[in-house]
Structures are given as structure tokens and as C-alpha cells.
Motif scaffolding. Structure first.
Motif, PDB file in Angstrom:
ATOM      1  N   LEU A 366       0.811  -1.212   0.000  1.00  0.00           N
ATOM      2  CA  LEU A 366       0.000   0.000   0.000  1.00  0.00           C
ATOM      3  C   LEU A 366       0.849   1.270   0.000  1.00  0.00           C
ATOM      4  CD1 LEU A 366      -2.881   1.198   0.190  1.00  0.00           C
ATOM      5  CD2 LEU A 366      -2.613   1.153   2.681  1.00  0.00           C
ATOM      6  N   THR A 367       1.857   1.326   0.879  1.00  0.00           N
ATOM      7  CA  THR A 367       2.621   2.567   1.060  1.00  0.00           C
ATOM      8  C   THR A 367       3.976   2.560   0.372  1.00  0.00           C
ATOM      9  OG1 THR A 367       3.674   1.774   3.089  1.00  0.00           O
ATOM     10  CG2 THR A 367       1.525   2.869   3.300  1.00  0.00           C
ATOM     11  N   GLY A 368       4.477   1.385  -0.010  1.00  0.00           N
ATOM     12  CA  GLY A 368       5.796   1.295  -0.609  1.00  0.00           C
ATOM     13  C   GLY A 368       6.923   1.322   0.406  1.00  0.00           C
ATOM     14  N   ALA A 422      -0.317   9.396   5.154  1.00  0.00           N
ATOM     15  CA  ALA A 422       0.526   9.389   6.358  1.00  0.00           C
ATOM     16  C   ALA A 422       1.938   8.937   6.012  1.00  0.00           C
ATOM     17  CB  ALA A 422      -0.087   8.481   7.415  1.00  0.00           C
ATOM     18  N   ALA A 423       2.051   7.915   5.153  1.00  0.00           N
ATOM     19  CA  ALA A 423       3.377   7.431   4.749  1.00  0.00           C
ATOM     20  C   ALA A 423       4.141   8.510   3.990  1.00  0.00           C
ATOM     21  CB  ALA A 423       3.222   6.180   3.884  1.00  0.00           C
ATOM     22  N   GLU A 424       3.449   9.242   3.107  1.00  0.00           N
ATOM     23  CA  GLU A 424       4.115  10.319   2.369  1.00  0.00           C
ATOM     24  C   GLU A 424       4.593  11.415   3.319  1.00  0.00           C
ATOM     25  OE1 GLU A 424       4.960  10.437  -0.799  1.00  0.00           O
ATOM     26  OE2 GLU A 424       4.170   8.386  -0.990  1.00  0.00           O
ATOM     27  N   TRP A 425       3.789  11.716   4.341  1.00  0.00           N
ATOM     28  CA  TRP A 425       4.191  12.722   5.320  1.00  0.00           C
ATOM     29  C   TRP A 425       5.466  12.301   6.034  1.00  0.00           C
ATOM     30  CZ3 TRP A 425       5.092  13.204  10.519  1.00  0.00           C
ATOM     31  CH2 TRP A 425       5.072  14.490  11.063  1.00  0.00           C
ATOM     32  N   LEU A 426       5.547  11.039   6.416  1.00  0.00           N
ATOM     33  CA  LEU A 426       6.736  10.528   7.100  1.00  0.00           C
ATOM     34  C   LEU A 426       7.956  10.557   6.172  1.00  0.00           C
ATOM     35  CD1 LEU A 426       5.156   7.524   9.012  1.00  0.00           C
ATOM     36  CD2 LEU A 426       6.099   9.600  10.044  1.00  0.00           C
TER      37      LEU A 426
END
Length: 786
Positions: A366-368, A422-426
Motif C-alpha cells: 500500500l505505502t511502498g 501518512a506514509a508520504e508525510w513521514l
């Protein structure tokens, strides 16, 4: 010679002349007398003499016989004299000349002049005419504008005497040559197939597959050029092109054409992708589908085939092959090449699947981000580095608060989109993605490779959590601001290996979630708590196997009459070591370990069993409501499970009711409606439980297949306030307008009951009437004989 000898000779000549004349006259007279019926006469010694007419007749007969033989030959034949001039020709030659627009007046033309000076054919004919060779033969092409042809030319002496001339014969061997050329091209294709099929088995990445396959086509297949073009499945635009061949300019122009959307639309590649069928041209120069026309011919390309690469019926690209020969691609070649394209497509699909499997083995789909396995590998590497450099390392876990509620209320697609955000923010905050991982559904892990001081670490964590909460995540026009909980573990204090360090960070996070604090550092006592949780999971599995679960029943009472009209089945765990355990303790764990569906089916079967038992005993059995979890309702087979459970007895449907919480229904409204409607069609009422605590509005009630609305106890407890009383009143009015019965739960006082009666609430449930009791107690206290 003297005079006497001269006189004698002259006399003999005269006599011979007279004799010949006499013979001719005698022959003429005989032919006149016999009307030409006599061919010969006999001399005094019986020797036959052929008369002149017979000689001419015989000559003409022989000529006719020879002409008939020549005309019957399946070849073009001419006869030449010893100088090479044509003296005769057969009908086949004449027809050939007529059909090709050539002169049919050949007699007297010198055949050698047509062959050119010093040519191989002229030298061969002269050799036969001179008697230097007994024969000469050569195969040669003789193509017309409409077809390709090949001939075998043979030259033989007319008689044993070379000086009399020669017979020149041209035999059409097109069928034989074409068969040999078919066979040759098939051998090329077979050689190419063999090498590419070996490649399909061996190669593990697409770049190598495409490059080597194109080169094999150019080398083993002897194709002038080859290319593999891949397209985007959605846009149908080119994503890559790999080629091999002898004309770089043409290949460059093809690539340039396909690189633009407009060029792609004009190309044969676009047609093949759209239709999913091969495009074949055996003369690309005149085929308008192939836009480069003359440029192909200039590059030595005369035939081409563009083959679709099909995966699950959809073209993902093409394999294009360009041949030197006109009419190269015949039926047999196409059959083999279609098979080749199938093999290449299989390899593409197989490599993509393997690539995906490799990705899933180490990355979160999902997030890579790194998954748990890869995160642990990277953590081990950073721990080794920290140990060698003599400094501390920390890992922190970030768990999204109330993410399950968001998932249940807005649906999984929204939840997944939020996790991506959320993953992109991190990623943006920590830059180096090797620090990050997604280790659980809504939990991210972060490696802090260098801890300068304890205060520095706390500051970093607090700033990160504050920034996360302050950030507005927009998904499908909804804006979410999410708080997080975190657990932190330090290396080497809290673990000397990656697994232990992560486990201890998880223990800290779980305690933080339960205690309500934002973050906690790991302590030794937390490890014991985690161990207790694991032990509880194991005991729950054993409890199900050992039949340690039991049902309690709490009555539902008609407010107007005060009589019991139903009951709610409530599960309890009768642990032999601890005693009775309430569902709030173990239901979440059952959901986490995937046991909730099995336990849920047991609850339904047990409730049905108790209901039928009471009926068999002649008791006035009431309808039993069974609670359903979100995981049960998301199971598309749930309605089938209910149908199978009630199939044993036609009385069961009258004794069963399904209760579903509002948040469970709102998790996926469409699927919930479909499944609940199927259950309702079986004659089983549907109750919405805890209404008012979720994210829905009253407008959703009209869409849902409901029979009963249960007001959450929190609203009942606040009825004494003006706002609380209006809220309950509104819910009851709307429910009645939708023809729903209303049940108030957690009714504990007479004042609450009195107010509910004034508001015209239908039923109540709570400690005022009875707490949940075991089945045997329920039977004795509340069920009377019917």
C-alpha cells in the motif's frame, strides 16, 4: 587431262544429267499414273527408291511430330542454329512472350544478343554450339511486376553434330524454389523460437528479455529489424521500446513516431494494441497501414508483422519483425510467430509476478515502505553500525489513533488513502526511507540511527507527534487531523537484536494506548505485560477448542405492558483458572487473531439450540438477539452462514434477531445493505445497536434494511438534561416515522423508565429489570409455560 580424257568426262556428265532427268521424269510419270498412291519403286535388284513426293511428305510429317512434342513439353523451348539464331520455338514460349508483352516474332533473332556480351548464359550456349560442352544449365529469377518466378535453363546440342545448332529449354521451377524458400524461412523462425524460448525460461528481468529477444530475432531469425514496444494499459501510450537491426535511422524514426500520443495513434502498433490481433504485410512499400512506406524499402525491409503481446486477453505491447523478402510471412510462419509472441507475453507476466512477489516479500504494497521483514533487516544493519561506532540507537512506533473507527465509518478505500498520505508525510519529514517501515495495519516504525541525548530524543518525538497532529490530511473531500501514540525502545539498553528491540517498542506502545499517554519509553515491566497478552491469545484458542464459552441472556421488556418480549444473547468466557471473563476483554483479541468468525458462528448455533430447547419444553420462548462484529458482516458468506444455521428447523427464523452496531454498518454501507437485506429476507429482524455513537446521520436510516433501533445507553443516562432528553425524543420520533421499533438500553432507574414511557419508547433493556443471567437461570426466572 588430254583431249580424249576431257571428251570422255564431258560425255559422262551429259549421260548422268540425262539419267537424273530421266529418273525425275519417271518418278513424275509414276506419281501421275498412281495418283500419288505409290511412294517407292523397286530397282532390278529389288532396291526401293523413294519418290520425291514421299520424301517431302515424310519430312513434313517429321516436322509436325517434332512440333507436337515441343508444344507438349511443360517448358519454354527455342531451337537455334550453330550461330545462335532462333529457327523455331514452341507454343509455351509464344504464350510466355504474349503474357509478358514481349514480341512473338522470334524467328531469325539471335538468341545470344539477348543474353548480353560475355554473360554466363551466353558463354554456356556458345560452349555447347562449339562442341566444347555436352550441355549447360543454370537457375535464375525472372520476376514480373505482379509475381516472383524462377526458371531452370538447359542447353543441349540439336544432334550429335555440334554444328547443327542447339535446343534451349526454360522450365518454370517457381513452386520448387518457393518451397525451398519457405523451408528456409521456417528454419530461421525455428532457430529464433528455440533461442527465445530458452531465454524465456532463464531471464529474470524485462530489460534483458527484450534486448536479447530482439537481438536473437536479428541474428538467428535473420530479420532485418525487430522491436518490442510496451504500452501503459490505461493510456495505451508507449512506455518503452527496445530494438535491434541494421538500419538505425529507420529505428530512430519509429521510436520518435511512437513517443508522441499523436504518432502512436497513426501507427500500426496502436491498431494491434486496440484489436489484440497481428498485423501482417508482405509488401510494406504499398501497405498504407505502415506509415514509413518507401523508407522501409530503402532500409531493405519488404515484409513486416506486428504481433500483440497478450496477458489475460489484454495487449500490453507488441513484438514487431521486419523481413527483407517480399511475401515472407506465410501461414506457417505466422502460426509459429503467434506462438512466439505468446511465449514472450508469458515471460513478461511471469517476470512481473515474480517482481511483485519479491516486492511484497520486503515492501508494504500500500505505502511502498519497508515491511516488517525488511525493516528488521535494516534495523539490524543500523544496530551493527551504532555498536561499532559506540553510540545509542532508538526505534519509535507511530500508531494512528482511532484509525479503526475511520476505516469502519468511511470505508476501507478512504482508510487506505489516509495511510498512503501518512506514509508520504513521514517520507517528507525523515527523507531517508531506509529509516521507515509499516509493520502493522495502522502502525509505522522509525529508526533514529543516532541518539545524542535522552532529552534530544524526547524533543524529537514530541515535535514529530505535534506536527503530525497539526497536519490536515485531505481524503475524498474529508479532512482528518490524527493524533498518534508511540512506543520507543533504545539500543543496546532495551534489546541487543532487532527482533527484541522492535518487540519492546511494541510493548511500550500498547501500554501507551491503554494508559492514554502520547508516548512511552520501554521498561522491563512492559515486556511482562506483552507476554501476558500472548499468553491470553493462546488461552483463547484453547478456550474455543475446549468449549469454555457460554451464553448469558438479558431480557427485553415492553415498556407499555411490562412484559418480556425478547432477549439479547451475550457471550462470556468461563475460564477455569480465573472464572467468568467479560466480552470487552477478549472480543477485540478474537478479532485480532482471526477467531471471531468461528466464535460468532458458535454463538448463533448455541442461541438457536437454547431457543429450540425451550420450545420443545413447552416454554414461551422469546426471540433472541445475537450481536454481530464488523469482521462477520464484512464476510460475504455471512448471510449464507445464517441461512445454513436456520435450515435445520422452520421454527428457527421466528426465534432469531441480528444486532449490528451503527459503526459496523457504516464501514461499508453498500455491502452492509446487501448482506443485511439477504438476512432480513430470511424472516430475521435486524436491529441497529448503539445508535448515535457513530459517524452516520439519521438520513441513513431510510436506506438501511432495519426493523429495530436501539438507543445507546450514553443517551439514556443523559435524558435528565434538556439536551439529552431532546436527543432521545428526536431519535424515537424519527424511528417511528420510519416504522422502526425503539429499544432503550442501560435503563437503570424508575425515572428513566417513566421518561421513556412518556416519549413513547417501545422497549427497554437494563439492570432495572434484570442483568444478563445464565441460560438456566433465564429459563427459570423469565420463561413460563406457553
Amino acid at each position: 587431262m588430254n583431249d580424249d580424257e576431257s571428251a570422255f568426262s564431258s560425255a559422262v556428265d551429259k549421260e548422268m544429267t540425262a539419267l537424273i532427268a530421266t529418273l525425275h521424269e519417271a518418278g513424275r510419270r509414276l506419281e501421275e499414273l498412281t495418283g500419288g498412291e505409290v511412294d517407292a519403286v523397286l530397282g532390278p535388284d529389288g532396291t526401293p527408291f523413294l519418290l520425291q513426293h514421299a520424301q517431302e511428305k515424310l519430312r513434313l510429317h517429321e516436322v509436325a511430330r517434332q512440333a507436337a512434342i515441343l508444344n507438349a513439353l511443360p517448358a519454354h523451348v527455342v531451337m537455334v542454329d550453330n550461330q545462335g539464331s532462333i529457327v523455331s520455338f514452341n507454343r509455351g514460349w509464344q504464350k510466355f512472350a504474349q503474357s509478358n508483352g514481349l514480341s512473338t516474332e522470334l524467328t531469325g533473332i539471335n538468341y545470344l544478343d539477348a543474353c548480353g556480351d560475355g554473360g554466363e548464359v551466353a558463354e554456356g550456349i556458345l560452349s555447347v554450339l562449339a562442341g566444347d560442352s555436352s550441355s549447360f544449365a543454370i537457375e535464375y529469377p525472372c520476376h514480373s511486376p505482379t509475381q516472383q518466378r524462377w526458371f531452370l535453363m538447359t542447353v543441349t546440342p540439336l544432334t550429335h553434330s555440334a554444328s547443327t545448332g542447339a535446343v534451349i529449354m526454360h522450365l518454370d521451377i517457381t513452386d520448387r524454389v518457393q518451397a525451398e524458400v519457405e523451408m528456409k524461412s521456417l528454419n530461421r523462425v525455428y532457430a529464433m523460437l528455440s533461442q527465445i524460448n530458452a531465454l524465456v525460461v532463464r531471464v529474470k528481468n524485462l530489460d534483458e528479455l527484450f534486448a536479447v529477444a530482439c537481438q536473437v530475432a536479428a541474428d538467428a531469425g535473420d530479420f532485418r529489424m525487430s522491436a518490442i514496444v510496451m504500452v501503459d494499459p490505461k493510456t495505451k501510450q508507449m512506455t518503452s521500446i527496445v530494438s535491434a537491426g541494421k538500419d538505425e535511422k529507420l529505428l530512430t524514426d519509429i521510436k520518435k513516431l511512437l513517443a508522441s500520443p499523436e504518432g502512436m495513434k497513426k501507427s500500426i502498433v496502436s491498431t494491434v494494441i486496440e484489436k489484440g490481433k497481428p498485423a501482417i504485410s508482405n509488401n510494406v512499400k504499398i501497405d498504407t497501414r505502415f506509415v514509413f512506406g518507401d523508407q522501409y524499402a530503402d532500409a531493405g525491409v519488404n515484409s513486416a508483422v506486428v504481433l500483440p503481446l497478450l496477458i489475460s486477453g489484454e495487449a500490453v505491447g507488441v513484438f514487431a519483425l521486419y523481413a527483407r523478402e517480399i511475401d515472407f510471412f506465410q501461414k506457417d510462419e505466422i502460426k509459429l510467430l503467434v506462438g512466439l509472441a505468446t511465449d514472450v507475453a508469458f515471460a513478461i507476466n511471469n517476470i512481473e509476478k515474480q517482481k511483485r512477489l519479491n516486492f511484497l516479500a520486503y515492501y508494504d504494497e500500500l505505502t511502498g515502505l519497508a515491511n516488517r521483514n525488511l525493516f528488521l533487516e535494516r534495523l539490524s544493519a543500523y544496530m551493527y553500525k551504532a555498536n561499532s561506532e559506540g553510540h545509542q540507537l532508538a526505534i519509535g512506533l507511530i500508531d494512528l489513533d482511532r484509525f479503526k473507527n475511520i476505516n469502519d465509518s468511511f470505508g476501507r478505500l478512504t482508510g487506505d488513502a489516509l495511510l498512503k498520505k501518512a506514509a508520504e508525510w513521514l517520507k517528507d519529514r525523515f527523507l531517508d526511507t531506509t529509516y521507515l517501515g509499516r509493520i502493522e495495519a495502522d502502525c509505522f516504525a522509525i529508526i533514529l540511527p543516532l541518539v545524542k541525548s535522552e532529552g534530544h530524543l524526547e524533543s524529537l518525538i514530541e515535535n514529530t507527534m505535534s506536527a503530525f497532529l497539526a497536519h490536515a490530511f485531505e481524503v475524498n473531500s474529508n479532512v482528518f487531523r490524527i493524533s498518534v501514540k508511540s512506543g520507543i525502545a533504545l539500543f543496546p539498553d532495551d534489546g541487543t537484536d532487532a527482533v527484541s528491540l522492535l518487540k519492546n517498542a511494541e510493548a511500550a506502545m500498547k501500554i501507551a494506548k491503554k494508559s492514554g499517554v502520547n508516548y512511552l519509553f520501554h521498561t522491563q515491566s512492559m515486556t511482562a505485560t506483552t507476554a501476558d497478552r500472548l499468553a491470553l491469545e493462546l488461552r483463547l484458542r484453547e478456550a474455543f477448542d475446549k468449549d469454555e464459552f457460554t451464553l448469558y441472556y438479558q431480557p427485553k421488556v415492553n415498556i407499555a405492558s411490562g412484559k418480556m418480549v425478547g432477549a439479547e444473547a451475550l457471550i462470556r468466557w468461563n475460564d477455569p483458572h480465573i472464572g467468568l471473563i467479560q466480552p470487552d476483554t477478549f472480543i477485540p483479541i478474537l478479532e485480532e487473531i482471526g477467531l471471531i468468525n468461528e466464535v460468532g458462528r458458535w454463538v448463533i448455533k448455541q442461541a438457536i439450540k437454547d431457543y429450540l430447547s425451550w420450545r420443545e419444553a413447552g416454554l414461551n420462548a422469546v426471540r433472541i438477539a445475537v450481536n454481530v462484529s464488523s469482521l462477520q458482516l464484512r464476510n460475504r458468506n455471512f448471510a449464507d452462514d445464517i441461512e445454513q444455521a436456520i435450515a435445520s428447523d422452520p421454527r428457527v427464523a421466528a426465534g432469531l434477531e441480528i444486532e449490528v452496531t451503527e459503526s459496523v454498518i457504516m464501514g461499508d454501507v453498500e455491502q452492509s445493505v446487501e448482506i443485511l437485506q439477504a438476512i432480513r429476507d430470511l424472516g430475521i429482524p435486524i436491529t441497529i445497536d448503539d445508535f448515535g455513537t457513530g459517524f452516520s446521520s439519521l438520513s441513513y436510516l431510510s436506506r438501511l434494511p432495519l426493523d429495530i433501533l436501539k438507543i445507546d445507553g450514553a443517551f439514556v443516562r443523559e435524558m435528565h438534561t434538556e439536551k439529552g432528553g431532546k436527543m432521545v425524543s428526536t431519535i424515537i420520533l424519527v424511528a417511528h416515522a420510519l416504522k422502526l421499533k425503539v429499544v432503550a438500553e442501560c435503563v437503570e432507574t424508575e425515572e428513566q423508565l417513566l421518561q421513556l414511557r412518556k416519549l413513547d419508547c417501545d422497549q427497554m433493556q437494563g439492570y432495572l429489570f434484570s442483568k444478563p443471567v445464565p441460560a438456566d437461570v433465564f429459563e427459570k426466572q423469565f420463561l413460563s409455560l406457553s
